[in-house]
Every structure is written in C-alpha cells, then in structure tokens.
Design a protein around this motif. Structure first.
Motif, PDB file in Angstrom:
ATOM      1  N   GLU A 231       0.829  -1.207   0.000  1.00  0.00           N
ATOM      2  CA  GLU A 231       0.000   0.000   0.000  1.00  0.00           C
ATOM      3  C   GLU A 231       0.863   1.257   0.000  1.00  0.00           C
ATOM      4  N   GLY A 232       0.438   2.212  -0.805  1.00  0.00           N
ATOM      5  CA  GLY A 232       1.134   3.493  -0.847  1.00  0.00           C
ATOM      6  C   GLY A 232       2.400   3.502  -1.663  1.00  0.00           C
ATOM      7  N   THR A 233       2.690   2.411  -2.374  1.00  0.00           N
ATOM      8  CA  THR A 233       3.947   2.301  -3.112  1.00  0.00           C
ATOM      9  C   THR A 233       3.705   2.380  -4.614  1.00  0.00           C
ATOM     10  N   GLY A 234       4.431   3.272  -5.267  1.00  0.00           N
ATOM     11  CA  GLY A 234       4.394   3.369  -6.715  1.00  0.00           C
ATOM     12  C   GLY A 234       5.711   2.935  -7.306  1.00  0.00           C
ATOM     13  N   GLY A 235       5.925   3.264  -8.585  1.00  0.00           N
ATOM     14  CA  GLY A 235       7.229   3.045  -9.182  1.00  0.00           C
ATOM     15  C   GLY A 235       7.363   1.742  -9.943  1.00  0.00           C
ATOM     16  N   LYS A 236       8.589   1.210  -9.966  1.00  0.00           N
ATOM     17  CA  LYS A 236       8.957   0.118 -10.856  1.00  0.00           C
ATOM     18  C   LYS A 236       9.440  -1.098 -10.071  1.00  0.00           C
ATOM     19  N   CYS A 237       9.087  -2.276 -10.601  1.00  0.00           N
ATOM     20  CA  CYS A 237       9.589  -3.554 -10.084  1.00  0.00           C
ATOM     21  C   CYS A 237      10.005  -4.368 -11.298  1.00  0.00           C
ATOM     22  N   TYR A 238      11.314  -4.607 -11.466  1.00  0.00           N
ATOM     23  CA  TYR A 238      11.764  -5.199 -12.716  1.00  0.00           C
ATOM     24  C   TYR A 238      13.061  -5.984 -12.557  1.00  0.00           C
ATOM     25  N   ASN A 239      13.269  -6.886 -13.519  1.00  0.00           N
ATOM     26  CA  ASN A 239      14.519  -7.651 -13.620  1.00  0.00           C
ATOM     27  C   ASN A 239      14.801  -8.494 -12.380  1.00  0.00           C
ATOM     28  N   ASN A 240      13.768  -8.940 -11.696  1.00  0.00           N
ATOM     29  CA  ASN A 240      13.938  -9.792 -10.519  1.00  0.00           C
ATOM     30  C   ASN A 240      13.690 -11.250 -10.879  1.00  0.00           C
TER      31      ASN A 240
END
Length: 460
Positions: free
Chosen positions: A290-299
């Motif tokens: 909750e409350g988190t934006g942005g990017k999640c990648y290359n994991n």
C-alpha cells in the motif's frame, strides 16, 4: 503484513523493550550482469577495498552503544574484525555531500546475538550515513548479522542511508527493516517526517523468521489506531532495492510499503520465501505494498508458496522483465486497495508453472490494467490472465500462453539461463513497449534487438 501480525509484533516488541532498550539460492549471484540500461545507476567497477582506510572513530568490541553526536560529517567509523554483540548507533549525522561511513576493518565482523534480542545492529535518529561491509579484501559480506528479532533496523527517524555488502541470517523476524512506525509523537507521523534517499543493495539475507527486507509501513491508507487516535505512517521517497540475494524467509522476501515516489525494486534474486508465514497471505516473493508506486523489474523469484509478486500499490506501477517460477498461487496478483493512480502495467514478464493463475487481477477500481508481452507457461488453473469480474478494466496484447516450457526455446531454463535460442517463438512476437519506458531486458540487452520486441523477460 496484516493487522494480526502487526498486533503480535507490537506486543512482542513491547515485552522486549521492557527488559532492554535495544530494541537455496546459494551465495552464487544471479547469472546476469549487474548493469542496467533502464536509465538507472550502474554498479561501479570493482576497486580496492578500504583496507587502509583511516578511521575517525573505532568501535570497541565491548561497546554496545555509540552516540555519534560529536562525530563530524564525512567521518569513517570502523568496526574491528571478530565476533561481537549487538550495537546501537545513535545521532550519527552526516550530510548529503559528506555521509558518515560505518565499515568493517581488518576482516569480517560477526554480530552474534540471541534470536530473542531486539536486534543485532540498529540506528536511531541517524541521517546521511552508509553501512558497508566492503572494508576487507576478499570478503564480500564484511558484516555478518547472526540472530536478533530484527537483524538490522534503521529506526527512530533514521533517513538518507545506504546498506551494502551485509549478510543477515537467523533473525526471528525481519532481516533488514527500515521504517519509523507512527506514535503519539507527531514527529513520527506523515507530514512531519519523510524517510528518503534509501539504497539497499548487494546484501545476502537468508533464514529469517519474517520478511527478508521490510521497508516502509504496511498500512499507508488508514494508518494505525493507538492510544492518541488514528495515526498515519510517514512517506518514503527515492528508495532503490537492487542486487540483493534473499533466500529462505518466513514471510515475503521483499516487502515495500508507503514508498510514494521514486521506488525501484530490481535485479534481486528471491528464492524460497514465505516458508513460515505469521498468517495466510504473507508467503509471497515480492510485495509492492500500500502506498507504493514506481517500478519492479529484472527480478528472479523462485518457489514462493504464495504469489510471485503481489501489487497493492498506488496505481502508477510498472512490473516488467521479471522471471517468476513455481509460485504456489498466482505468478502476479494485483489488488486496487488504495490506487489513486491510472494504471497497473505488467509487461514482458516470464511466468512459469504458477499453482493458480498467471496474472490475477482483483484490481476493479483502477482505470486500466495493462498486460502486454508476457510469457505465461503452464498455469495451474489454466487461466493465464484472470479478471476477478467484469469491472476489471484490461488492455491485453501479444501475450504468449503455453503449457510447454520446452517450446519457449530458453537456452537452459533449469540452469537459470533464460536467454532465447534462435528458434524461440517469443522472438519478434511482442508489441512495442517503448512508450512504457521499457528499453532493455532482464539481462540488460537493448529492446528491441531485432525487428520487434520479444515476448517475456529476455530479448534474443
């Protein structure tokens, strides 16, 4: 993290504080370079460690507490090699240009404490500092935190810090925690304090009772009800979590909450998270909370009993180039609990053998879910892309769905080599995703490298 766990942890911490104020994937790295061409920072070239560093202050093995109020900005604080007990660092204040560096000296430093102790290493009211275990030649993780309810915690209004080259193991709860929970002191509440400029990278966290990395508060939207009323947790801004190895955690491998701006979670390996969750739903690989934006990648996420990635974020979330293998539930699960933003975007992920759906969307209130160029192989439910209801708005393009992993044409899937062979049907079969800011793949190869984008996390 649900409310039951929150209450249990609160009670446990109170009991500990009443007695004392202190509050596999093997060690082999992911088979990929540490560089990225997504416009983010690149790991610097390997240089000589700080073996000959001049120490402004040396922490004695017998010291459990150091007040840094009189240690100037730019100082180097050395912790000598050997086995020692817990350490509390308080009031260390560097500057953005001259942070205070805490480093091991002469070899590996092992913090050995009982799992019932509050922590192995804690910062309190510290700002502009680095804790980095690169102070001795030939030792990758110069700080070894063994035990404690929390292995390492950046607490009590700590902000603007970097944690690197640290091993954390055998903690009763979280491996590395970074947040200041709101209290009746308004200084801890949203609008009065922001934790910002956080970098956590090149660490090895394993065998924890709870989350491997626990960054920010989990209850962004509604806060917590305490004696003085309902209080909201502080914002987190500019947080980068990358190149960490996380193995065998009790709850999520990585959990990030309240990170409202410039959050990036990338290039991490998460294996076997969620082995002993405090309650149902806490056994996922990566939680964008909750409350988190942005990017999640290359994991790379393997063998999560729950969801590979769970997204509860602000609605400006882009999840791409991730490889998710053998999730017990869904490969990716999205829920719009508090989503003022316009879009959940799931692009160019490779999802193999999830126990339930490939991508499941409970995200009814968000304006649009975008699902493009994903390779979804052998979902247990036979549903590659699952909308919970007709109220879920979806744009789906150029996704590859199959029940045969061998047909995808990976070079050595079982050996974690996800490069594509020239015969792969994923090559040049994707939609153009450049408008979503995607210009490289899981390995850092430029997209597109041929006539069109490839499907999945890797580009031929």
């Amino acid at each position: 993290m649900n409310i039951t766990k929150y209450l249990i942890c609160g009670i446990a911490c109170a009991l500990v504080l009443s007695t004392f104020a202190m509050c596999s994937k093997s060690t082999m790295d992911k088979a990929k370079p540490t560089v990225t061409t997504q416009g983010e920072e690149v790991e610097p070239p390997v240089t000589d460690p700080q073996t000959n560093t001049d120490c402004t202050y040396t922490v004695k093995p017998s010291e459990w507490f150091v007040d840094g109020a009189n240690i100037p900005a730019g100082s180097v604080v050395c912790i000598p090699a050997g086995t020692r007990g817990a350490l509390l660092l308080k009031n260390f204040k560097g500057t953005a240009a001259q942070p205070i560096t805490i480093v091991n000296k002469g070899g590996k430093v092992t913090f050995k404490v009982a799992v019932t102790a509050s922590y192995a290493l804690k910062t309190q009211n510290c700002r502009y500092f680095k804790i980095t275990g690169d102070g001795a030649e030939g030792i990758k993780y110069g700080f070894d935190l063994n035990g404690g309810n929390i292995g390492m915690t950046m607490d009590d209004l700590s902000s603007d810090f970097e944690i690197a080259n640290v091993e954390v193991r055998n903690s009763g709860f979280a491996g590395i925690m970074a947040k200041t929970d709101p209290s009746c002191d308004v200084a801890t509440q949203r609008g009065h304090f922001t934790m910002q400029n956080i970098t956590i990278h090149k660490n090895y966290i394993h065998k924890t009772g709870g989350e491997g990395l626990y960054i920010g508060n989990s209850f962004y939207a509604f806060g917590s009800l305490i004696a003085c009323g309902n209080v909201l947790p502080h914002d987190v801004k500019n947080v980068k979590i990358y190149n960490n190895i996380i193995d065998s955690t009790g709850c999520e491998g990585i959990q990030v909450g309240s990170a409202i701006a410039d959050c990036k979670v990338y290039n991490n390996t998460v294996k076997s998270p969620g082995l002993s969750p405090f309650s149902a739903g806490q056994n996922n690989g990566i939680q964008i909370g909750e409350g988190t934006g942005g990017k999640c990648y290359n994991n790379l996420i393997k063998d999560a009993p729950g969801n590979g990635i769970i997204v509860l974020g602000l609605g400006d979330n882009v999840v791409y180039n991730n490889v998710i293998i053998n999730a017990g539930a869904n490969g990716i699960f999205a829920d719009s609990r508090y989503t003022p933003g316009p879009n959940f975007q799931f692009i160019n992920n490779t999802i193999v053998s999830p126990g339930a759906d490939g991508i499941k969307m409970n995200s009814e209130s968000i304006p649009m879910n975008t699902v493009i160029n994903n390779a979804i192989i052998k979902p247990g439910s036979n549903l590659a892309i699952h909308k919970i209801s007709s109220r879920v708005k979806l744009t789906a393009l150029n996704n590859y769905i199959s029940n045969d992993i061998n047909a995808c044409g990976f070079v050595n899937f079982n050996g974690d080599d996800f490069h594509l062979q020239p015969s792969s049907p994923l090559i040049n079969a994707g939609a153009n995703a450049a408008s979503y800011g995607i210009n490289a793949d899981y390995y850092g190869t430029a997209r597109p490298s041929g006539n069109a984008f490839d499907i999945g996390a890797t580009e031929y």
